[in-house]
Design an enzyme around this catalytic site. Structure first.
Site: not given
Ligand code: NAP
Length: 252
Positions: A16, A37, A64, A156, A160
Protein backbone atom coordinates in the site's frame (compact mmCIF):
# COMPACT_ATOMS: atom_id res chain seq x y z
CA UNK A 1 35.14 0.82 -4.37
CA UNK A 2 32.16 0.11 -6.56
CA UNK A 3 29.66 -2.23 -5.03
CA UNK A 4 26.71 -3.83 -6.68
CA UNK A 5 23.14 -2.93 -5.90
CA UNK A 6 21.32 -5.67 -7.72
CA UNK A 7 20.28 -7.76 -4.75
CA UNK A 8 16.69 -8.12 -3.57
CA UNK A 9 14.91 -5.71 -1.23
CA UNK A 10 12.32 -6.50 1.47
CA UNK A 11 9.62 -3.83 1.79
CA UNK A 12 7.38 -3.95 4.86
CA UNK A 13 4.03 -2.28 4.29
CA UNK A 14 4.80 -2.91 0.64
CA UNK A 15 1.21 -3.58 -0.44
CA UNK A 16 0.00 0.00 0.00
CA UNK A 17 0.87 3.66 -0.39
CA UNK A 18 4.48 4.61 0.21
CA UNK A 19 5.72 1.03 0.70
CA UNK A 20 4.21 -0.03 -2.60
CA UNK A 21 5.83 2.93 -4.34
CA UNK A 22 9.21 2.01 -2.82
CA UNK A 23 8.83 -1.56 -4.09
CA UNK A 24 7.83 -0.29 -7.54
CA UNK A 25 10.80 2.09 -7.76
CA UNK A 26 13.23 -0.63 -6.67
CA UNK A 27 11.77 -3.07 -9.20
CA UNK A 28 12.07 -0.46 -11.95
CA UNK A 29 15.82 -0.46 -11.22
CA UNK A 30 15.78 -4.19 -12.02
CA UNK A 31 16.01 -5.38 -8.43
CA UNK A 32 13.92 -8.21 -7.01
CA UNK A 33 11.45 -7.21 -4.30
CA UNK A 34 9.62 -8.93 -1.48
CA UNK A 35 6.35 -7.36 -0.36
CA UNK A 36 5.74 -8.01 3.33
CA UNK A 37 2.38 -6.79 4.58
CA UNK A 38 -0.36 -7.66 7.05
CA UNK A 39 -2.83 -9.08 4.52
CA UNK A 40 -1.30 -12.04 2.64
CA UNK A 41 -3.69 -11.67 -0.30
CA UNK A 42 -2.78 -7.98 -0.73
CA UNK A 43 0.93 -8.78 -0.43
CA UNK A 44 0.74 -11.53 -3.03
CA UNK A 45 -1.42 -9.48 -5.41
CA UNK A 46 0.95 -6.50 -5.20
CA UNK A 47 3.95 -8.74 -5.82
CA UNK A 48 2.25 -10.22 -8.88
CA UNK A 49 1.36 -6.75 -10.25
CA UNK A 50 4.91 -5.46 -9.84
CA UNK A 51 6.33 -8.61 -11.45
CA UNK A 52 4.08 -8.23 -14.47
CA UNK A 53 4.83 -4.49 -14.81
CA UNK A 54 8.62 -4.72 -14.40
CA UNK A 55 9.64 -8.32 -15.13
CA UNK A 56 11.66 -8.68 -11.91
CA UNK A 57 11.34 -11.53 -9.42
CA UNK A 58 8.89 -10.69 -6.65
CA UNK A 59 7.48 -12.40 -3.58
CA UNK A 60 4.49 -11.55 -1.41
CA UNK A 61 4.33 -12.54 2.24
CA UNK A 62 1.70 -11.93 4.87
CA UNK A 63 3.38 -10.89 8.11
CA UNK A 64 2.65 -8.77 11.15
CA UNK A 65 5.91 -6.93 11.81
CA UNK A 66 5.21 -6.87 15.55
CA UNK A 67 5.46 -10.68 15.61
CA UNK A 68 9.22 -11.03 15.74
CA UNK A 69 8.99 -14.82 16.11
CA UNK A 70 7.78 -14.92 12.48
CA UNK A 71 10.77 -13.05 11.04
CA UNK A 72 13.12 -15.97 10.44
CA UNK A 73 10.56 -18.03 8.50
CA UNK A 74 9.66 -15.00 6.38
CA UNK A 75 13.33 -14.33 5.65
CA UNK A 76 13.96 -17.97 4.69
CA UNK A 77 10.95 -17.98 2.36
CA UNK A 78 12.00 -14.65 0.86
CA UNK A 79 15.55 -15.82 0.21
CA UNK A 80 14.21 -18.96 -1.43
CA UNK A 81 11.88 -16.93 -3.66
CA UNK A 82 14.05 -13.99 -4.74
CA UNK A 83 17.60 -14.95 -3.77
CA UNK A 84 20.11 -12.62 -2.11
CA UNK A 85 18.60 -9.97 0.19
CA UNK A 86 20.58 -6.72 0.18
CA UNK A 87 18.02 -4.14 1.26
CA UNK A 88 15.18 -3.37 3.61
CA UNK A 89 12.55 -0.65 3.61
CA UNK A 90 10.48 -0.44 6.80
CA UNK A 91 7.36 1.33 5.56
CA UNK A 92 4.77 -0.56 7.61
CA UNK A 93 3.23 2.05 9.83
CA UNK A 94 0.17 3.02 11.77
CA UNK A 95 -1.26 5.99 13.64
CA UNK A 96 -3.74 6.47 16.52
CA UNK A 97 -5.22 9.85 17.37
CA UNK A 98 -4.73 9.81 21.15
CA UNK A 99 -3.55 13.02 22.73
CA UNK A 100 -2.75 13.60 26.40
CA UNK A 101 -5.97 12.89 28.26
CA UNK A 102 -6.91 10.14 25.78
CA UNK A 103 -3.79 7.98 25.90
CA UNK A 104 -4.05 4.33 26.84
CA UNK A 105 -1.22 1.85 27.15
CA UNK A 106 -2.50 -0.45 24.42
CA UNK A 107 -2.75 2.40 21.90
CA UNK A 108 0.71 3.72 22.75
CA UNK A 109 2.30 0.25 22.52
CA UNK A 110 0.51 -0.56 19.26
CA UNK A 111 1.93 2.48 17.46
CA UNK A 112 5.42 2.15 18.96
CA UNK A 113 5.55 -1.58 18.22
CA UNK A 114 4.70 -1.29 14.52
CA UNK A 115 6.52 1.93 13.65
CA UNK A 116 9.61 1.72 15.85
CA UNK A 117 10.21 -1.54 17.73
CA UNK A 118 9.88 -3.67 14.60
CA UNK A 119 12.53 -1.69 12.75
CA UNK A 120 15.79 -2.56 14.57
CA UNK A 121 14.48 -6.07 15.24
CA UNK A 122 13.96 -6.57 11.51
CA UNK A 123 17.43 -5.24 10.79
CA UNK A 124 18.86 -7.63 13.36
CA UNK A 125 17.00 -10.59 11.86
CA UNK A 126 18.29 -9.65 8.39
CA UNK A 127 21.80 -8.81 9.55
CA UNK A 128 23.51 -11.94 8.22
CA UNK A 129 21.83 -11.60 4.83
CA UNK A 130 22.64 -7.89 4.56
CA UNK A 131 26.24 -8.44 5.65
CA UNK A 132 26.68 -11.07 2.94
CA UNK A 133 25.38 -8.67 0.27
CA UNK A 134 27.97 -6.04 -0.76
CA UNK A 135 26.63 -2.48 -0.55
CA UNK A 136 23.54 -3.42 1.45
CA UNK A 137 21.23 -0.63 2.56
CA UNK A 138 18.34 -0.08 4.98
CA UNK A 139 15.74 2.69 4.77
CA UNK A 140 13.25 3.54 7.51
CA UNK A 141 10.18 5.56 6.52
CA UNK A 142 9.88 8.12 9.30
CA UNK A 143 7.93 11.39 8.95
CA UNK A 144 8.21 15.16 9.23
CA UNK A 145 6.52 14.47 12.57
CA UNK A 146 9.88 13.16 13.76
CA UNK A 147 10.87 16.85 13.72
CA UNK A 148 7.73 18.79 14.62
CA UNK A 149 5.11 18.06 17.23
CA UNK A 150 1.54 17.20 16.32
CA UNK A 151 -0.39 17.39 19.58
CA UNK A 152 -2.98 14.83 18.44
CA UNK A 153 -0.55 11.96 17.87
CA UNK A 154 2.23 11.85 20.49
CA UNK A 155 2.90 8.12 20.06
CA UNK A 156 3.32 8.56 16.32
CA UNK A 157 5.68 11.54 16.78
CA UNK A 158 7.71 9.58 19.35
CA UNK A 159 7.89 6.51 17.10
CA UNK A 160 9.18 8.52 14.16
CA UNK A 161 11.70 10.55 16.20
CA UNK A 162 12.84 7.28 17.76
CA UNK A 163 13.37 5.82 14.32
CA UNK A 164 15.93 8.55 13.57
CA UNK A 165 17.83 7.64 16.75
CA UNK A 166 17.79 3.99 15.76
CA UNK A 167 19.05 4.92 12.28
CA UNK A 168 22.02 6.81 13.70
CA UNK A 169 22.88 4.03 16.15
CA UNK A 170 22.55 1.24 13.61
CA UNK A 171 24.50 3.14 10.97
CA UNK A 172 27.44 3.22 13.39
CA UNK A 173 27.25 -0.47 14.26
CA UNK A 174 26.67 -1.67 10.70
CA UNK A 175 29.07 0.50 8.69
CA UNK A 176 31.98 -1.96 9.18
CA UNK A 177 29.68 -4.62 7.72
CA UNK A 178 29.17 -2.47 4.58
CA UNK A 179 25.53 -1.87 5.48
CA UNK A 180 24.20 1.68 5.26
CA UNK A 181 21.16 2.83 7.29
CA UNK A 182 19.11 5.94 6.53
CA UNK A 183 15.62 7.35 6.96
CA UNK A 184 13.22 9.33 4.80
CA UNK A 185 10.88 11.83 6.45
CA UNK A 186 7.88 12.29 4.16
CA UNK A 187 5.51 15.22 4.38
CA UNK A 188 1.86 14.87 3.37
CA UNK A 189 1.58 12.03 0.83
CA UNK A 190 -1.58 10.82 -0.93
CA UNK A 191 -2.02 7.31 0.52
CA UNK A 192 -4.76 5.27 2.20
CA UNK A 193 -3.30 6.28 5.61
CA UNK A 194 -3.88 9.97 4.89
CA UNK A 195 -7.24 9.46 3.12
CA UNK A 196 -9.50 9.84 6.20
CA UNK A 197 -7.81 13.15 7.10
CA UNK A 198 -7.98 14.42 3.53
CA UNK A 199 -11.69 13.61 3.37
CA UNK A 200 -12.50 16.05 6.21
CA UNK A 201 -13.69 19.49 5.05
CA UNK A 202 -10.83 21.87 4.28
CA UNK A 203 -8.02 19.50 5.22
CA UNK A 204 -6.79 18.82 1.68
CA UNK A 205 -6.52 22.58 1.13
CA UNK A 206 -4.80 23.07 4.51
CA UNK A 207 -2.22 20.30 3.90
CA UNK A 208 -1.60 21.51 0.34
CA UNK A 209 -1.06 25.08 1.54
CA UNK A 210 1.48 23.89 4.14
CA UNK A 211 3.87 23.25 1.26
CA UNK A 212 5.28 26.12 -0.81
CA UNK A 213 4.69 23.77 -3.75
CA UNK A 214 0.99 23.99 -2.93
CA UNK A 215 0.17 20.30 -3.17
CA UNK A 216 0.15 16.89 -1.52
CA UNK A 217 2.97 14.54 -2.52
CA UNK A 218 2.66 11.41 -4.64
CA UNK A 219 3.82 8.04 -3.23
CA UNK A 220 6.34 7.75 -6.09
CA UNK A 221 7.97 10.94 -4.79
CA UNK A 222 9.01 8.90 -1.73
CA UNK A 223 9.63 5.67 -3.65
CA UNK A 224 12.26 7.21 -5.94
CA UNK A 225 14.38 8.70 -3.10
CA UNK A 226 14.11 5.37 -1.27
CA UNK A 227 15.39 3.51 -4.33
CA UNK A 228 18.26 6.03 -4.50
CA UNK A 229 19.22 5.47 -0.85
CA UNK A 230 19.03 1.70 -1.37
CA UNK A 231 21.32 1.82 -4.39
CA UNK A 232 24.97 2.29 -5.17
CA UNK A 233 24.49 5.97 -6.09
CA UNK A 234 24.15 6.61 -2.33
CA UNK A 235 27.22 4.55 -1.41
CA UNK A 236 28.69 7.19 0.99
CA UNK A 237 25.40 8.19 2.66
CA UNK A 238 24.65 6.63 6.03
CA UNK A 239 23.11 7.66 9.35
CA UNK A 240 21.04 10.38 7.67
CA UNK A 241 17.42 11.37 7.42
CA UNK A 242 16.20 12.90 4.18
CA UNK A 243 13.20 15.21 4.48
CA UNK A 244 10.96 14.83 1.41
CA UNK A 245 8.02 17.14 2.10
CA UNK A 246 7.66 19.64 -0.75
CA UNK A 247 9.21 22.26 1.53
CA UNK A 248 6.75 22.09 4.45
CA UNK A 249 9.49 22.26 7.09
CA UNK A 250 11.43 24.90 5.17
CA UNK A 251 8.86 27.63 5.79
CA UNK A 252 6.94 29.09 8.72
P1 NAP B 1 -0.66 2.90 4.17
O1 NAP B 1 -1.09 3.12 2.76
O2 NAP B 1 -1.68 2.66 5.22
O3 NAP B 1 0.40 1.70 4.16
C1 NAP B 1 0.87 1.11 5.34
C2 NAP B 1 0.92 -0.38 5.13
O4 NAP B 1 1.50 -0.96 6.31
C3 NAP B 1 -0.49 -0.99 4.97
O5 NAP B 1 -0.51 -1.94 3.93
C4 NAP B 1 -0.71 -1.64 6.33
O6 NAP B 1 -1.59 -2.74 6.29
C5 NAP B 1 0.70 -2.08 6.66
N1 NAP B 1 0.85 -2.43 8.07
C6 NAP B 1 0.31 -1.79 9.14
N2 NAP B 1 0.63 -2.44 10.26
C7 NAP B 1 1.40 -3.51 9.91
C8 NAP B 1 2.01 -4.56 10.62
N3 NAP B 1 1.89 -4.66 11.95
N4 NAP B 1 2.70 -5.49 9.93
C9 NAP B 1 2.82 -5.40 8.59
N5 NAP B 1 2.26 -4.43 7.85
C10 NAP B 1 1.55 -3.50 8.50
O7 NAP B 1 0.16 4.14 4.71
P2 NAP B 1 1.33 5.04 4.04
O8 NAP B 1 0.88 6.43 4.14
O9 NAP B 1 1.81 4.46 2.77
O10 NAP B 1 2.44 4.84 5.18
C11 NAP B 1 3.69 4.20 4.95
C12 NAP B 1 4.68 4.75 5.95
O11 NAP B 1 4.88 6.14 5.65
C13 NAP B 1 4.19 4.70 7.40
O12 NAP B 1 5.27 4.36 8.24
C14 NAP B 1 3.74 6.12 7.66
O13 NAP B 1 3.84 6.44 9.04
C15 NAP B 1 4.73 6.89 6.82
N6 NAP B 1 4.32 8.25 6.47
C16 NAP B 1 3.20 8.49 5.74
C17 NAP B 1 2.86 9.81 5.42
C18 NAP B 1 1.66 10.16 4.58
O14 NAP B 1 1.35 11.35 4.45
N7 NAP B 1 0.97 9.22 3.97
C19 NAP B 1 3.67 10.86 5.86
C20 NAP B 1 4.80 10.58 6.62
C21 NAP B 1 5.12 9.26 6.91
P3 NAP B 1 -3.16 -2.51 6.57
O15 NAP B 1 -3.63 -1.52 5.55
O16 NAP B 1 -3.74 -3.87 6.38
O17 NAP B 1 -3.26 -1.99 7.97
Amino acid sequence: MATKSTSGVVVTGGASGIGRACAQAVAEQGRAVAIWDLDPAKAEATAAEIASETGVATFGRGIDVTRTADFDAAIDATREAIGEIGGLVHAAGTVRAQSIGQLDEAGWDFVLNVNLRAFPLLVQALHADLKASPGASVVGIASIEAWVGNEAIPAYCASKAGMLGAVRSMSHRLAPDDIRVNAICPGFIETPMLAPSLAAPGVREEFSAASPMGRIGRPSEIGEPAAFLLGNAASFITGQSLIVDGGVLAIV
